[in-house]
Write a protein that holds these residues in place. Structure first.
Motif, PDB file in Angstrom:
ATOM      1  N   SER A 114       0.823  -1.210   0.000  1.00 24.66           N
ATOM      2  CA  SER A 114       0.000   0.000   0.000  1.00 24.66           C
ATOM      3  C   SER A 114       0.858   1.261   0.000  1.00 24.66           C
ATOM      4  O   SER A 114       0.478   2.284  -0.575  1.00 24.66           O
ATOM      5  CB  SER A 114      -0.912   0.008   1.231  1.00 24.66           C
ATOM      6  OG  SER A 114      -1.767  -1.108   1.196  1.00 24.66           O
TER       7      SER A 114
ATOM      8  N   LYS B 264      -5.292  11.926 -12.760  1.00 25.75           N
ATOM      9  CA  LYS B 264      -5.967  11.753 -11.468  1.00 25.75           C
ATOM     10  C   LYS B 264      -6.244  10.286 -11.137  1.00 25.75           C
ATOM     11  O   LYS B 264      -6.563   9.945 -10.003  1.00 25.75           O
ATOM     12  CB  LYS B 264      -7.276  12.545 -11.444  1.00 25.75           C
ATOM     13  CG  LYS B 264      -7.013  14.034 -11.299  1.00 25.75           C
ATOM     14  CD  LYS B 264      -8.258  14.785 -10.918  1.00 25.75           C
ATOM     15  CE  LYS B 264      -7.913  16.282 -10.737  1.00 25.75           C
ATOM     16  NZ  LYS B 264      -9.107  17.054 -10.392  1.00 25.75           N
ATOM     17  N   HIS B 265      -6.137   9.455 -12.146  1.00 29.79           N
ATOM     18  CA  HIS B 265      -6.294   8.028 -11.806  1.00 29.79           C
ATOM     19  C   HIS B 265      -5.203   7.582 -10.869  1.00 29.79           C
ATOM     20  O   HIS B 265      -5.446   6.804  -9.952  1.00 29.79           O
ATOM     21  CB  HIS B 265      -6.249   7.178 -13.112  1.00 29.79           C
ATOM     22  CG  HIS B 265      -7.492   7.331 -13.912  1.00 29.79           C
ATOM     23  ND1 HIS B 265      -7.600   8.204 -14.999  1.00 29.79           N
ATOM     24  CD2 HIS B 265      -8.701   6.740 -13.808  1.00 29.79           C
ATOM     25  CE1 HIS B 265      -8.807   8.132 -15.511  1.00 29.79           C
ATOM     26  NE2 HIS B 265      -9.510   7.228 -14.801  1.00 29.79           N
TER      27      HIS B 265
ATOM     28  N   LEU C 257      -3.780   9.568  -8.828  1.00 22.64           N
ATOM     29  CA  LEU C 257      -4.105  10.176  -7.529  1.00 22.64           C
ATOM     30  C   LEU C 257      -5.153   9.347  -6.797  1.00 22.64           C
ATOM     31  O   LEU C 257      -5.054   9.133  -5.579  1.00 22.64           O
ATOM     32  CB  LEU C 257      -4.643  11.597  -7.759  1.00 22.64           C
ATOM     33  CG  LEU C 257      -4.995  12.366  -6.480  1.00 22.64           C
ATOM     34  CD1 LEU C 257      -3.764  12.539  -5.582  1.00 22.64           C
ATOM     35  CD2 LEU C 257      -5.610  13.749  -6.822  1.00 22.64           C
ATOM     36  N   LEU C 258      -6.146   8.910  -7.590  1.00 17.86           N
ATOM     37  CA  LEU C 258      -7.184   8.089  -6.961  1.00 17.86           C
ATOM     38  C   LEU C 258      -6.579   6.807  -6.388  1.00 17.86           C
ATOM     39  O   LEU C 258      -6.911   6.387  -5.275  1.00 17.86           O
ATOM     40  CB  LEU C 258      -8.270   7.740  -7.996  1.00 17.86           C
ATOM     41  CG  LEU C 258      -9.416   6.854  -7.484  1.00 17.86           C
ATOM     42  CD1 LEU C 258     -10.156   7.536  -6.322  1.00 17.86           C
ATOM     43  CD2 LEU C 258     -10.396   6.543  -8.615  1.00 17.86           C
TER      44      LEU C 258
ATOM     45  N   TYR D 146      -4.875   7.583  -3.295  1.00 19.65           N
ATOM     46  CA  TYR D 146      -5.830   7.679  -2.165  1.00 19.65           C
ATOM     47  C   TYR D 146      -6.326   6.292  -1.723  1.00 19.65           C
ATOM     48  O   TYR D 146      -6.519   6.026  -0.543  1.00 19.65           O
ATOM     49  CB  TYR D 146      -7.031   8.568  -2.554  1.00 19.65           C
ATOM     50  CG  TYR D 146      -6.740  10.034  -2.285  1.00 19.65           C
ATOM     51  CD1 TYR D 146      -6.530  10.499  -0.985  1.00 19.65           C
ATOM     52  CD2 TYR D 146      -6.707  10.961  -3.331  1.00 19.65           C
ATOM     53  CE1 TYR D 146      -6.263  11.828  -0.772  1.00 19.65           C
ATOM     54  CE2 TYR D 146      -6.451  12.306  -3.117  1.00 19.65           C
ATOM     55  CZ  TYR D 146      -6.238  12.712  -1.802  1.00 19.65           C
ATOM     56  OH  TYR D 146      -5.991  14.023  -1.556  1.00 19.65           O
ATOM     57  N   ARG D 147      -6.556   5.514  -2.739  1.00 20.92           N
ATOM     58  CA  ARG D 147      -7.028   4.163  -2.405  1.00 20.92           C
ATOM     59  C   ARG D 147      -5.998   3.422  -1.539  1.00 20.92           C
ATOM     60  O   ARG D 147      -6.326   2.822  -0.515  1.00 20.92           O
ATOM     61  CB  ARG D 147      -7.249   3.392  -3.714  1.00 20.92           C
ATOM     62  CG  ARG D 147      -7.693   1.994  -3.492  1.00 20.92           C
ATOM     63  CD  ARG D 147      -7.953   1.350  -4.839  1.00 20.92           C
ATOM     64  NE  ARG D 147      -8.360  -0.028  -4.678  1.00 20.92           N
ATOM     65  CZ  ARG D 147      -9.079  -0.703  -5.574  1.00 20.92           C
ATOM     66  NH1 ARG D 147      -9.452  -0.089  -6.691  1.00 20.92           N
ATOM     67  NH2 ARG D 147      -9.404  -1.933  -5.370  1.00 20.92           N
TER      68      ARG D 147
ATOM     69  N   LEU E 149      -5.979   4.749   1.881  1.00 20.64           N
ATOM     70  CA  LEU E 149      -7.066   4.209   2.727  1.00 20.64           C
ATOM     71  C   LEU E 149      -6.690   2.815   3.267  1.00 20.64           C
ATOM     72  O   LEU E 149      -6.871   2.513   4.454  1.00 20.64           O
ATOM     73  CB  LEU E 149      -8.367   4.102   1.915  1.00 20.64           C
ATOM     74  CG  LEU E 149      -9.195   5.375   1.770  1.00 20.64           C
ATOM     75  CD1 LEU E 149     -10.407   5.114   0.887  1.00 20.64           C
ATOM     76  CD2 LEU E 149      -9.662   5.870   3.131  1.00 20.64           C
ATOM     77  N   GLU E 150      -6.140   2.008   2.366  1.00 25.42           N
ATOM     78  CA  GLU E 150      -5.731   0.669   2.790  1.00 25.42           C
ATOM     79  C   GLU E 150      -4.675   0.738   3.892  1.00 25.42           C
ATOM     80  O   GLU E 150      -4.752   0.023   4.898  1.00 25.42           O
ATOM     81  CB  GLU E 150      -5.158  -0.115   1.611  1.00 25.42           C
ATOM     82  CG  GLU E 150      -6.197  -0.544   0.601  1.00 25.42           C
ATOM     83  CD  GLU E 150      -5.609  -1.306  -0.570  1.00 25.42           C
ATOM     84  OE1 GLU E 150      -6.389  -1.868  -1.362  1.00 25.42           O
ATOM     85  OE2 GLU E 150      -4.363  -1.381  -0.680  1.00 25.42           O
TER      86      GLU E 150
ATOM     87  N   LYS F  45      -4.096   3.136   5.943  1.00 30.50           N
ATOM     88  CA  LYS F  45      -4.652   3.616   7.213  1.00 30.50           C
ATOM     89  C   LYS F  45      -5.436   2.495   7.922  1.00 30.50           C
ATOM     90  O   LYS F  45      -5.365   2.339   9.153  1.00 30.50           O
ATOM     91  CB  LYS F  45      -5.576   4.836   6.944  1.00 30.50           C
ATOM     92  CG  LYS F  45      -4.790   6.083   6.566  1.00 30.50           C
ATOM     93  CD  LYS F  45      -5.702   7.247   6.178  1.00 30.50           C
ATOM     94  CE  LYS F  45      -6.349   7.824   7.398  1.00 30.50           C
ATOM     95  NZ  LYS F  45      -7.100   9.046   7.015  1.00 30.50           N
TER      96      LYS F  45
ATOM     97  N   ARG G 223      -1.036  12.444   2.374  1.00 27.26           N
ATOM     98  CA  ARG G 223      -2.404  12.912   2.075  1.00 27.26           C
ATOM     99  C   ARG G 223      -2.429  14.421   1.851  1.00 27.26           C
ATOM    100  O   ARG G 223      -3.043  14.929   0.898  1.00 27.26           O
ATOM    101  CB  ARG G 223      -3.329  12.555   3.256  1.00 27.26           C
ATOM    102  CG  ARG G 223      -4.808  12.794   2.960  1.00 27.26           C
ATOM    103  CD  ARG G 223      -5.646  12.597   4.192  1.00 27.26           C
ATOM    104  NE  ARG G 223      -5.400  13.617   5.195  1.00 27.26           N
ATOM    105  CZ  ARG G 223      -5.909  14.819   5.177  1.00 27.26           C
ATOM    106  NH1 ARG G 223      -6.700  15.199   4.189  1.00 27.26           N
ATOM    107  NH2 ARG G 223      -5.637  15.679   6.131  1.00 27.26           N
TER     108      ARG G 223
ATOM    109  N   MET H 258      -0.815  15.088  -1.393  1.00 30.48           N
ATOM    110  CA  MET H 258      -1.664  14.797  -2.556  1.00 30.48           C
ATOM    111  C   MET H 258      -2.710  15.894  -2.760  1.00 30.48           C
ATOM    112  O   MET H 258      -2.972  16.318  -3.887  1.00 30.48           O
ATOM    113  CB  MET H 258      -2.352  13.437  -2.344  1.00 30.48           C
ATOM    114  CG  MET H 258      -1.373  12.278  -2.549  1.00 30.48           C
ATOM    115  SD  MET H 258      -2.188  10.657  -2.531  1.00 30.48           S
ATOM    116  CE  MET H 258      -2.542  10.499  -0.822  1.00 30.48           C
ATOM    117  N   ALA H 259      -3.252  16.392  -1.691  1.00 32.41           N
ATOM    118  CA  ALA H 259      -4.243  17.471  -1.819  1.00 32.41           C
ATOM    119  C   ALA H 259      -3.587  18.735  -2.355  1.00 32.41           C
ATOM    120  O   ALA H 259      -4.150  19.449  -3.204  1.00 32.41           O
ATOM    121  CB  ALA H 259      -4.880  17.713  -0.454  1.00 32.41           C
TER     122      ALA H 259
ATOM    123  N   GLU I 158      -2.755  18.327  -6.052  1.00 33.10           N
ATOM    124  CA  GLU I 158      -3.945  18.467  -6.891  1.00 33.10           C
ATOM    125  C   GLU I 158      -4.326  19.944  -7.015  1.00 33.10           C
ATOM    126  O   GLU I 158      -4.711  20.419  -8.103  1.00 33.10           O
ATOM    127  CB  GLU I 158      -5.112  17.667  -6.293  1.00 33.10           C
ATOM    128  CG  GLU I 158      -6.308  17.628  -7.222  1.00 33.10           C
ATOM    129  CD  GLU I 158      -7.478  16.825  -6.633  1.00 33.10           C
ATOM    130  OE1 GLU I 158      -7.571  16.724  -5.389  1.00 33.10           O
ATOM    131  OE2 GLU I 158      -8.286  16.317  -7.424  1.00 33.10           O
TER     132      GLU I 158
END
Lengths: 824, 199
Positions: free
Chosen positions: A65, A84-85, A87-88, A91-92, A95-96, A98, A128, A131-132, A135
């Motif tokens: 991850s 952005k894929h 980036l997504l 993020y994914r 999440l994992e 975390k 995180r 990444m924000a 973007e």
């Protein structure tokens, strides 16, 4: 220890059960504990393994991850490509990451892990934010270079954190292995300890059980067994069973119970011994009493009958003197009473014998006709005196010779006929003999031949209610009979018992004033032809029939008896040698000359019994036949003679036939055939008194025959009938010699007797009287013989001897004259 | 990490922890409050998606002003059921894009770890996992429809909503379902733009 001392089998059983339950519980508890420990260990292992595996899995996920293909990698691609894929995906992955970091914390972490996770969380949060911001910068068209410059994140803390977590997991695994190994080791130790504990407990139990069995059960039981084996049942009180002395102990209770049993047994045995002693004493007393009775009867036979014979003899002598009427009546009364007394004594003796079971019946061949003639002949004169008719009817068609006890048959018929004549005043007395089937109900003992004797009279008869009583002892129809006719009332009782002893029955039928009928049923055997011929031949004397000659030694101190014996024996063809006492007999026996000894029992120097014993001790005398000669009629005495070694006993005075029979009985010589003494009608019962008794014949027979003279008999100096019979048996020269020798001996013996009286020498009196008794009796001077016997019995009483001697002198004078007359 | 090793690792982990000897629930420590924050972001993403496909501002405003209903007594399982319904409706809306909508977070396998092997207890973490996948799907659709126009980072912000309950989460999911109902109605009525072609 108190418990151990009182340990009982019951308690042991309970203890064993409790111990077994305890062992089972301990085993179950130990197993449960071990299983729980194993489960706990397994759970701990599982928990720790689960935690470790999860942490390893989480770490793997975290690396993916965060690292390549994960958050950082996608973020950098996003910066480089502005897609952005990426980036997504970043993020994914974030999440994992975390989620995993949160999950890792839930597994339980160390401080080091906590620090590492914190650093990872910090890095994830920085990304995180980055990444924000990136973007946002792309949104305002910032260049990639500018964005890259503005956003710079150090990845090393994340890598270090991952390394730390990896090391922590490895340490955790090692720690877990150590812990688990330790716990397994602890568990093994626990199992070993538990096994040792249970083993020790079982060992203690086994040792305790062994101790108990050995010292509380086996040893005491052994002691009990040993004690029991030593118990003497004849004296159980000698041994006490060992008791452990512990109250409540079963073995102690057993020992106590055993001791109580032994005590009881001892008591019972003592009581039984006491009873046995009493019984033994009573038995001895009874035997002594019986012996005393026999002795008494024997004594009575000699002591009463001898003086009674004297009384009767003197009374008889008195009747020959000149008496007035009153004196004669009184003398007759004395005679009658004496004869009655003699009959009573004979009856009592017979009855005593029967009651004692001492009568043994013989089974010998006999001629019924001859027997009947010996009965009817004397009764014929009695019947004639009373004016009665004596009728004899023999209705049978049997063989003339039967087998049975002729003496007892004669006694039965004699008694019944005697009563019939006695109680019949007019009319007749009839004796009928008929054959009956042996299967007849009245015959109890089944032999081969049955006879029915009927004795009927025309007397007064017997009252019906008294019929059954007449066979009882001491019973007569009524008391007046005793007063009128005399008698003991034993006669019919003896008859009944003799009849039954012979296997027969007897009954009586009577009607008052119409007489009485007695029925006697008796069984007999039939004689063999040989036996019948022997009996028949006895009637025909053939002096030419000689037998194998024997050398016979006659030991007899009485010259007359010795002469008679010599005469008979030489007549049989035997050689005879005479000695005068037992001592000489022993010496003669040693010479080996004799084939047979006739041994007088009473002799000077050495009597016949001692002489017989001495001869039996010699080599030649061991098998030498010895026959005793005695005047003693009682079988008890004869037994003593036989015990001394005699093979038979011949009662004096004896006839030629009796001597021949005795020799034949013992197969010493062939039976001599001599002519029978034919009874004549006027032969009185007294004529039969000298019938000898051979060996074990019942003395009562002798007494009965001897002492039952008819009332009409009168004393005389001698018995001419017997002397005549003797003349028939011996030649006249021998008889003459005997008569002369008898007279010489009597005179000599009288001199010895007189001298003995003068010297008051009882021994000499006894010896001389004994000699006179034998001498006179042998030559049929019975009155002299009876008086001599009386003197012999009273030898210590000089006064009595002197009185009897006077009578003896008188009787001897008559006897001497009678012998001289007979010799002439 | 590639899919294969990940899948193998997860499978081994699953087999191990689901064995009778290790039958324990895996808990990631996520709470209804965390799930609540995620559903705030999801509903925001749904509104952005609706706005992308509709030019009807009134309708958009009506959606934005749609009230959140109150619920009580709801458990994580009830919430998960609502999430499942949400996914179903989202599939209807996206139609030809079901393929990537079926993927769950962590390749859809890790979610199994979140359920108790004993009683299939639905935990907030499981609901979070499913919800996270929903978020990824809807954001991906947004990105697909508008690769540069919309910032997606706000959808991954982490705002604190302390002391939220499953009922509160259920209320937000219910609101999102109503958004989707409205979008579906509009989509079936042809009032929405079609968006880009499927990938």
């Amino acid at each position: 220890m108190g418990i151990l001392r009182t340990l009982t089998i019951n308690r042991l059983g309970k203890g064993l059960i409790s111990s077994l339950i305890l062992v089972v519980l301990i085993t179950i508890g130990t197993n449960w504990f071990m299983v729980r420990e194993v489960l706990t260990l397994s759970t701990a292992w599982s928990d720790k393994e689960h935690s470790i595996v999860q942490k390893q899995a989480y770490l793997s996920v975290l690396r993916g991850s965060i690292g390549y293909g994960g958050m950082i990698h996608n973020f950098k691609n996003y910066i480089l490509r502005n897609d952005k894929h990426y980036l997504l995906n970043a993020y994914r992955s974030m999440l994992e990451a975390k989620i995993i970091v949160n999950g890792y914390r839930e597994l339980g972490i160390s401080a080091e892990e906590r620090t590492a996770l914190k650093e990872l969380g910090s890095v994830i949060e920085k990304y995180r934010i980055a990444m924000a911001r990136a973007e946002a910068l792309f949104a305002v068209n910032s260049s990639i270079v500018n964005i890259d410059n503005q956003i710079s994140i150090d990845d090393k803390p994340a890598l270090r954190a991952l390394e730390k977590l990896t090391d922590a997991v490895a340490d955790l695994r090692q720690s877990k292995t150590d812990v688990i190994s330790g716990e397994i080791g602890s568990l093994v130790n626990t199992v070993i300890l538990a096994a040792i504990g249970i083993g020790l407990l079982l060992l203690i139990m086994i040792l305790g059980l062994t101790w108990f069995l050995r010292f509380r059960l086996i040893n005491p039981l052994d002691e009990l067994v040993v004690a029991f084996n030593h118990v003497d049942l004849n004296d159980p009180g000698l041994i006490r069973l060992p008791s452990t002395g512990v109250s409540g102990d079963e073995l102690a209770m057993m020992a106590n119970a055993g001791n109580r049993f032994l005590d009881t047994l001892e008591t019972h045995l003592a009581e039984r011994q006491q009873v046995r002693d009493q019984l033994l004493g009573a038995k001895n007393e009874a035997e002594n009493a019986n012996l005393a009775k026999s002795n008494f009867l024997s004594t009575m036979s000699h002591e009463i009958r001898t003086p009674l014979n004297g009384v009767l003899g003197l009374a008889q002598l008195l009747t020959d003197t000149k008496l007035d009427k009153d004196q004669r009546r009184k003398v007759d009364t004395i005679l009658s009473s004496g004869q009655t007394l003699l009959a009573i004594i004979n009856d009592v003796l017979d009855m005593s014998k029967i009651e004692a079971g001492a009568i043994e019946l013989e089974n010998s061949p006999f001629s019924l006709g001859d027997l009947l003639s010996t009965i009817t002949t004397p009764f014929q004169s009695l019947a004639d005196d009373k004016g009665l008719q004596l009728i004899v009817k023999d209705l049978g068609a049997r063989k003339p010779v039967l087998k049975g006890d002729p003496v007892r048959l004669r006694q039965i018929l004699w008694n019944i006929l005697s009563n019939a004549i006695k109680f019949t005043e007019e009319g007749s007395v009839t004796l009928t003999i008929a054959d009956i089937d042996i299967a007849h109900n009245s015959i109890v003992e089944k032999k081969t031949y049955g006879l029915h004797f009927t004795i009927s009279d025309t007397g007064a008869g017997i009252a019906p209610d008294r019929i059954d009583a007449i066979f009882g002892a001491f019973t007569q129809e009524d008391n007046t009979i005793t007063r009128k006719h005399g008698g003991t009332g034993l006669g019919l009782s003896i008859v009944k018992q003799l009849t039954e002893l012979m296997g027969g029955t007897i009954n009586a039928e009577s009607q008052m004033d119409n007489g009485t009928v007695f029925n006697v049923y008796l069984p007999f055997d039939t004689a063999t032809d040989e036996e019948a011929n022997a009996i028949s031949l006895r009637k025909v004397y053939d002096s030419s029939q000689k037998t194998e000659p024997l050398n016979v030694l006659v030991a007899e101190d009485n010259e007359v008896n010795a002469v008679i014996a010599r005469a008979f024996l030489e007549k049989f063809g035997h050689s005879v040698r005479h000695v005068e006492n037992g001592k000489l007999a022993v010496e003669a026996a040693k010479e080996g000359w004799a084939d047979l000894i006739l041994m007088d029992v009473h002799m000077p120097e050495m009597n016949g019994i001692d002489a017989t014993k001495a001869i039996r001790l010699t080599e030649l005398g061991r098998t030498l036949p010895i026959i005793g000669l005695t005047a003693e009629a009682f079988a008890e005495r004869h037994v003593l003679f036989k015990e001394a070694g005699m093979i038979g006993v011949l009662t004096k005075p004896f006839t030629e036939q009796q001597l021949a029979d005795t020799l034949a009985t013992h197969r010493l010589v062939e039976r001599r055939r001599v002519p029978r003494i034919e009874k004549t009608a006027d032969t009185s019962a007294s004529n039969l008194e000298n019938v000898a008794v051979i060996e074990d014949e019942n003395p009562s027979k002798f007494e009965t025959l001897k002492d039952t003279p008819p009332a009409s008999d009168r004393p005389s100096p001698g018995d001419e009938v017997k002397l005549t019979a003797l003349r028939n048996q011996l030649d006249s020269k021998t008889v003459s010699t005997l008569l002369k020798e008898t007279q010489r001996s009597l005179r000599k013996q009288l001199d010895e007797l007189r001298q003995g009286v003068l010297d008051t020498d009882s021994k000499q009196i006894h010896g001389a009287a004994h000699a006179i008794r034998g001498t006179s009796g042998s030559m049929f001077a019975m009155h002299v013989s009876n008086l001599a016997a009386a003197i012999e019995e009273s030898s210590t009483d000089i006064d009595t001897v002197q009185q009897l001697l006077a009578e003896l002198e008188f009787a001897s004078k008559d006897a001497l004259e009678w012998w001289q007359k007979q010799d002439a | 990490m590639t899919k294969l090793p990940k899948t193998i690792l997860t499978l081994v982990l699953f087999l191990f922890v689901s064995s009778p000897n290790v039958g324990q629930a895996v808990e990631f420590g996520l709470t209804p409050s965390t799930v609540y924050g995620m559903w705030k972001n999801i509903n925001d993403a749904v509104l952005v998606y609706a706005n992308e496909r509709s030019t009807n501002d009134t309708w958009i405003r009506n959606l934005e002003n749609m009230p959140q209903d109150k619920f009580s007594g709801k458990a994580p399982a009830n919430v998960l059921e609502q999430v499942t319904q949400f996914n179903t409706k989202l599939n209807e809306i996206l139609q030809n894009k079901e393929a990537h909508l079926e993927e769950l977070l962590l390749e859809g396998d890790l979610s199994n770890l979140l359920a108790s092997s004993d009683d299939n207890l639905v935990t907030p973490s499981l609901v979070y996992m499913h919800s996270g996948q929903v978020l990824i799907n809807i954001v991906e659709e947004i990105v697909h429809n508008s690769p540069t126009g919309i910032n997606i980072s706000p959808f991954f912000d982490v705002d604190a909503f302390p002391d939220k309950t499953p009922s509160d989460v259920f209320s937000l999911v219910d609101l999102g379902l109503r958004y989707l109902d409205e979008i579906l109605i509009r989509q079936e009525a042809g009032d929405l733009t079609t968006g880009k072609e499927p990938r």
